[in-house]
Scaffold this motif. Structure first.
Motif, PDB file in Angstrom:
ATOM      1  N   ARG A 182      -7.633 -33.589  18.270  1.00  0.00           N
ATOM      2  CA  ARG A 182      -7.577 -32.245  17.702  1.00  0.00           C
ATOM      3  C   ARG A 182      -6.304 -31.509  18.096  1.00  0.00           C
ATOM      4  NH1 ARG A 182     -13.726 -29.808  18.495  1.00  0.00           N
ATOM      5  NH2 ARG A 182     -14.757 -31.268  17.043  1.00  0.00           N
ATOM      6  N   ALA A 183      -5.818 -31.728  19.314  1.00  0.00           N
ATOM      7  CA  ALA A 183      -4.673 -30.969  19.803  1.00  0.00           C
ATOM      8  C   ALA A 183      -3.446 -31.183  18.921  1.00  0.00           C
ATOM      9  CB  ALA A 183      -4.359 -31.374  21.248  1.00  0.00           C
ATOM     10  N   GLY A 184      -3.249 -32.388  18.438  1.00  0.00           N
ATOM     11  CA  GLY A 184      -2.071 -32.664  17.619  1.00  0.00           C
ATOM     12  C   GLY A 184      -2.295 -32.483  16.140  1.00  0.00           C
ATOM     13  N   HIS A 185      -3.517 -32.180  15.728  1.00  0.00           N
ATOM     14  CA  HIS A 185      -3.817 -32.107  14.301  1.00  0.00           C
ATOM     15  C   HIS A 185      -3.108 -30.957  13.584  1.00  0.00           C
ATOM     16  CE1 HIS A 185      -6.361 -32.138  10.630  1.00  0.00           C
ATOM     17  NE2 HIS A 185      -6.348 -33.435  10.874  1.00  0.00           N
ATOM     18  N   PRO A 186      -3.036 -29.744  14.150  1.00  0.00           N
ATOM     19  CA  PRO A 186      -2.319 -28.660  13.455  1.00  0.00           C
ATOM     20  C   PRO A 186      -0.863 -28.999  13.169  1.00  0.00           C
ATOM     21  CG  PRO A 186      -3.681 -27.756  15.202  1.00  0.00           C
ATOM     22  CD  PRO A 186      -3.691 -29.242  15.375  1.00  0.00           C
ATOM     23  N   GLN A 187      -0.205 -29.712  14.098  1.00  0.00           N
ATOM     24  CA  GLN A 187       1.189 -30.077  13.861  1.00  0.00           C
ATOM     25  C   GLN A 187       1.305 -31.006  12.648  1.00  0.00           C
ATOM     26  OE1 GLN A 187      -0.235 -29.971  16.840  1.00  0.00           O
ATOM     27  NE2 GLN A 187       0.950 -28.332  17.800  1.00  0.00           N
ATOM     28  N   LEU A 188       0.366 -31.923  12.527  1.00  0.00           N
ATOM     29  CA  LEU A 188       0.382 -32.803  11.362  1.00  0.00           C
ATOM     30  C   LEU A 188       0.173 -32.003  10.081  1.00  0.00           C
ATOM     31  CD1 LEU A 188      -1.745 -35.804  12.699  1.00  0.00           C
ATOM     32  CD2 LEU A 188       0.725 -35.738  12.360  1.00  0.00           C
ATOM     33  N   ARG A 189      -0.750 -31.045  10.145  1.00  0.00           N
ATOM     34  CA  ARG A 189      -1.028 -30.224   8.970  1.00  0.00           C
ATOM     35  C   ARG A 189       0.192 -29.389   8.597  1.00  0.00           C
ATOM     36  NH1 ARG A 189      -4.918 -27.432  10.966  1.00  0.00           N
ATOM     37  NH2 ARG A 189      -3.775 -25.513  11.341  1.00  0.00           N
ATOM     38  N   ASN A 190       0.856 -28.820   9.579  1.00  0.00           N
ATOM     39  CA  ASN A 190       2.026 -27.989   9.315  1.00  0.00           C
ATOM     40  C   ASN A 190       3.164 -28.801   8.711  1.00  0.00           C
ATOM     41  OD1 ASN A 190       0.651 -25.809  10.350  1.00  0.00           O
ATOM     42  ND2 ASN A 190       1.537 -25.997  12.405  1.00  0.00           N
ATOM     43  N   ARG A 191       3.328 -30.026   9.201  1.00  0.00           N
ATOM     44  CA  ARG A 191       4.381 -30.876   8.637  1.00  0.00           C
ATOM     45  C   ARG A 191       4.085 -31.192   7.178  1.00  0.00           C
ATOM     46  NH1 ARG A 191       4.429 -33.740  13.667  1.00  0.00           N
ATOM     47  NH2 ARG A 191       3.318 -35.509  12.725  1.00  0.00           N
ATOM     48  N   TYR A 192       2.801 -31.354   6.836  1.00  0.00           N
ATOM     49  CA  TYR A 192       2.475 -31.660   5.451  1.00  0.00           C
ATOM     50  C   TYR A 192       2.737 -30.452   4.555  1.00  0.00           C
ATOM     51  CZ  TYR A 192       0.265 -33.117   1.206  1.00  0.00           C
ATOM     52  OH  TYR A 192       0.048 -33.429  -0.102  1.00  0.00           O
ATOM     53  N   PHE A 193       2.375 -29.274   5.000  1.00  0.00           N
ATOM     54  CA  PHE A 193       2.625 -28.078   4.199  1.00  0.00           C
ATOM     55  C   PHE A 193       4.127 -27.835   4.018  1.00  0.00           C
ATOM     56  CE2 PHE A 193      -1.806 -26.871   4.706  1.00  0.00           C
ATOM     57  CZ  PHE A 193      -2.052 -26.211   3.516  1.00  0.00           C
ATOM     58  N   ALA A 194       4.928 -28.320   4.975  1.00  0.00           N
ATOM     59  CA  ALA A 194       6.375 -28.182   4.846  1.00  0.00           C
ATOM     60  C   ALA A 194       6.956 -29.188   3.853  1.00  0.00           C
ATOM     61  CB  ALA A 194       7.039 -28.364   6.215  1.00  0.00           C
ATOM     62  N   ASP A 195       6.257 -30.230   3.577  1.00  0.00           N
ATOM     63  CA  ASP A 195       6.725 -31.253   2.628  1.00  0.00           C
ATOM     64  C   ASP A 195       5.537 -31.704   1.793  1.00  0.00           C
ATOM     65  OD1 ASP A 195       8.081 -33.192   1.258  1.00  0.00           O
ATOM     66  OD2 ASP A 195       8.101 -34.640   2.910  1.00  0.00           O
ATOM     67  N   LEU A 196       5.290 -30.975   0.721  1.00  0.00           N
ATOM     68  CA  LEU A 196       4.075 -31.177  -0.075  1.00  0.00           C
ATOM     69  C   LEU A 196       4.224 -32.379  -1.005  1.00  0.00           C
ATOM     70  CD1 LEU A 196       3.277 -27.444  -0.859  1.00  0.00           C
ATOM     71  CD2 LEU A 196       2.015 -28.950   0.661  1.00  0.00           C
ATOM     72  N   GLN A 197       4.277 -33.543  -0.454  1.00  0.00           N
ATOM     73  CA  GLN A 197       4.333 -34.773  -1.237  1.00  0.00           C
ATOM     74  C   GLN A 197       2.985 -35.485  -1.123  1.00  0.00           C
ATOM     75  OE1 GLN A 197       6.913 -35.756  -3.117  1.00  0.00           O
ATOM     76  NE2 GLN A 197       8.011 -33.890  -2.531  1.00  0.00           N
ATOM     77  N   PRO A 198       2.424 -35.937  -2.272  1.00  0.00           N
ATOM     78  CA  PRO A 198       1.165 -36.699  -2.181  1.00  0.00           C
ATOM     79  C   PRO A 198       1.357 -37.939  -1.306  1.00  0.00           C
ATOM     80  CG  PRO A 198       1.658 -36.101  -4.452  1.00  0.00           C
ATOM     81  CD  PRO A 198       2.883 -35.782  -3.652  1.00  0.00           C
ATOM     82  N   ARG A 199       0.392 -38.225  -0.459  1.00  0.00           N
ATOM     83  CA  ARG A 199       0.540 -39.389   0.423  1.00  0.00           C
ATOM     84  C   ARG A 199      -0.836 -39.896   0.877  1.00  0.00           C
ATOM     85  NH1 ARG A 199       3.779 -36.079   4.883  1.00  0.00           N
ATOM     86  NH2 ARG A 199       4.454 -35.114   2.934  1.00  0.00           N
TER      87      ARG A 199
END
Length: 662
Positions: A182-199
């Motif tokens: 859980r601790a690292g999950h927000p960082q992953l989410r933020n990186r995705y919102f910064a690069d909205l590419q389907p993956r």
């Protein structure tokens, strides 16, 4: 100016894409535009002065904003029905979903509530279709806003995670993630919102998700961005891949078990091969020892029988009517049986790898061509011989006579397996062994370059339960009197003595194939020539020191040499021979000694004698060549070795050859 303003306002009102309705404080319609007529199906005259409830379904009137007095109490502009549309009713009684935007207008002496009404039937149909697809999706669909709040879930999400929809909406997405990540999950989410590419995520190594009950499961997640009226959300399609992971784990377990079983089978196969090799080695040692002792006895029997045969033949010539002629014929039968016994002992020695060999650098194709006609005669007319030789093969180091014997033994064996006819094929080619697990031979040959000889027949084949024993001496599946059981044993001994490898592939009804690998050499092949027949010519007067621990053989050898003009000194062992040489004052031309003797072996005796008498030539007698085999498995080229049992002619020929080089 006032008229122009009214005209502009009327133009704007009529051009509006939405239905515009002005309602007074008494709820009566005071203003409509053309789109209202189109949307509701009433004429303008029919609507003006009517109560607004005319356009509102009865079931929706209590909640409708145009019906509520609270709006007039707080006449701020506001959109309504954007989240869950309101409803409108047409003249024909049909209803439609609607979004309504309200505002107030001060129209001189009265205040109007202006309602902009939009038919959102199409949007509702699209949303309904989208929601149907969403709810029917086999994967859990979770919509997440930029701040991590869950804004969208479908039915599969409820089933997969065990939460109700209302328990998820508005909660942080981390509630569906195991605590340790859980601790690292927000960082992953933020990186995705910064690069909205389907993956896709977790396709190679699955991610983990957490249910309401705390249990975890492996998951694959596909992310995509979705624009909504509430803003941008990230849609996550979550798939439980427990079955796939378990199937993969099961497959890995099965593969590991298969590898373990294969390793066990390979170990058992290698142990069986080692056991067979040790058994054959023990049998070879036994066979070699028996053959050595038999050769001494056969040498005595054959040579004394030859003496008697000569005398009986002379008597038969002088008295043709007496019993001597029959006696002479009987003695010839004895000699033939003795010669046959000699052949058997040679086969035993070949199996035990103790046969006297004189290897040469050979082109195996040349050896096969030399023996091809002989093979055709041995096979008979009912069997076809097919020879396919790969030209330009590497040479090998082997005894050509022994290679011919291998081919002849295999041909005879194949002939017996094809009583009704068939085909015997001989094929040669170069072969490279790159690993120690080459499948062609058992045991497997080490990596290197080889010449491969394959001899295959179309005969009856060999049952699997006897394949492991076919190379054992005296083992045969033929009827009594039809085979000695030494043919394939000889093949095995000759090939292995040449540092080669042999294997057999066979099945009942499918024929038999022997595959032999001979190590290749870089030396130049010698020209094949046929050995000359032994000569019995007399060399001239010479003194021979004869050393043999077998008294009967020593006596018969002395008799042969003496009868042919040689002076013979005799000794029963090495120390006795040294004493005889020391006491004899004249010249000794040749030391003729047995190899295996008590007290002192023949080679050591020769070194001792030649140390004091350098001019003495040396010839050895032995039943097998093992004491003279060097580290490369070959016979020293200068060694004169007379193999037992020998005939008078063979003995004298070797003596002449030894004395030639005095």
């Amino acid at each position: 100016m006032s008229e122009l303003s009214d005209a502009v306002l009327i133009g704007l009102l009529e051009a509006a894409p939405d239905s515009i309705i002005g309602v007074g404080t008494d709820g009566r319609i005071a203003l409509v535009n053309a789109q209202t007529v189109v949307l509701f199906g009433y004429t303008q005259a029919e609507l003006l002065g009517q109560h607004i409830e005319t356009l509102i379904p009865e079931s929706s009137r209590p909640m409708h904003p145009m019906h509520r007095r609270d709006y007039l109490a707080d006449p701020r502009p506001r959109p309504m029905g954007a989240g869950e549309p309101l409803a409108g009713r047409r003249k024909d009684g049909s209803e439609f979903p609607a979004e309504i935007s309200l505002s107030t207008v001060d129209a001189g002496p009265r205040t109007l509530v202006i309602a902009a009404v939009r038919d959102v039937s199409e949007r509702v149909r699209v949303e309904a279709k989208f929601r149907g697809l969403l709810e029917a999706a086999p994967d859990a669909i979770v919509g997440v806003s930029a701040d991590g709040c869950i804004t969208l879930v479908n039915a599969q999400t409820e089933r997969l995670f065990g939460y109700r929809r209302d328990e998820l909406m508005g909660q942080q997405i981390e509630m569906l993630v195991p605590e340790d990540v859980r601790a690292g999950h927000p960082q992953l989410r933020n990186r995705y919102f910064a690069d909205l590419q389907p993956r896709p995520m977790g396709a190679g190594s699955p991610l983990r998700a957490r249910r309401k009950d705390g249990s975890e499961f492996p998951a694959e997640v596909s992310l995509s961005a979705l624009e909504t009226e509430d803003g941008l959300i990230v849609s996550a399609a979550i798939r439980d891949v427990t079955e796939r992971v378990e199937a993969q784990a099961q497959r890995l377990r099965l593969e590991a078990e298969a590898q373990r079983l294969a390793a066990v089978a390979e170990r058992e196969r290698l142990e069986a091969q080692l056991h067979q090799s040790r058994r054959l080695e023990s049998l070879g040692q036994l066979a070699g020892g028996v053959a050595h002792d038999f050769n001494n006895l056969l040498a005595v029997m054959l040579n004394y029988t030859s003496f008697v045969a000569e005398q009986v033949q002379d008597a038969a010539g002088a008295d043709t009517r007496g019993p001597w002629a029959q006696a002479a014929a009987d003695l010839q039968q004895v000699l033939r049986a003795g010669n046959r016994a000699t052949e058997l002992t040679h086969q035993l020695l070949a199996f035990g790898r103790r046969e006297v060999i004189r290897p040469r650098v050979l082109d195996l194709n040349g050896v096969i061509r030399e023996v091809e006609q002989l093979l055709r005669r041995a096979l008979g007319e009912h069997i076809q011989l097919h020879v396919e030789l790969d030209e330009g093969m590497r040479p090998v180091l082997a005894d050509p006579g022994q290679v011919e014997q291998v081919l002849m033994n295999l041909a005879v064996n194949a002939r017996d397996a094809m009583p009704d006819g068939g085909t015997l094929s001989i094929h040669t080619t170069d072969h490279e062994v790159t690993t120690a697990a080459d499948p062609l031979s058992r045991p497997a040959p080490p990596p290197g370059r080889y010449v491969r000889v394959r001899v295959a027949d179309t005969g009856t084949g060999i049952p699997a339960d006897v394949l492991d024993r076919v190379f054992e001496p005296f083992f045969t599946t033929k009827a009594a009197g039809e085979g000695t059981g030494l043919g394939l044993a000889t093949v095995y001994g000759i090939v292995t003595q040449a540092s080669g490898f042999v294997t057999i592939n066979s099945a009942p009804g499918a024929g038999t194939a022997f595959v032999m690998l001979f190590p290749a050499t870089n030396e130049t092949p010698a020209v094949l020539d046929k050995p000359a027949s032994p000569s019995v010519q007399q060399h001239g007067p010479a003194t021979i020191l004869l050393v043999e621990d077998e008294e009967a053989l020593r006596d018969v050898t002395q008799r042969i040499l003496t009868r042919n003009g040689y002076q013979v000194l005799t000794a029963g062992n090495g120390p006795e021979a040294i004493k005889v040489a020391e006491d004899f004052n004249d010249h000794i031309d040749l030391l003729l000694t047995d190899v295996i003797m008590p007290f002192l072996h023949g080679r050591e005796l020769a070194e001792r004698i030649t140390a004091s008498r350098p001019s003495v030539r040396v010839a050895y007698m032995s039943g097998y060549a093992q004491p003279f085999i060097n580290g490369e498995g070959t016979l020293d080229p200068d060694t004169i070795l007379i193999t037992k049992p020998f005939t008078r002619a063979e003995l004298l020929s070797h003596i002449v050859d030894a004395l030639k080089h005095r």
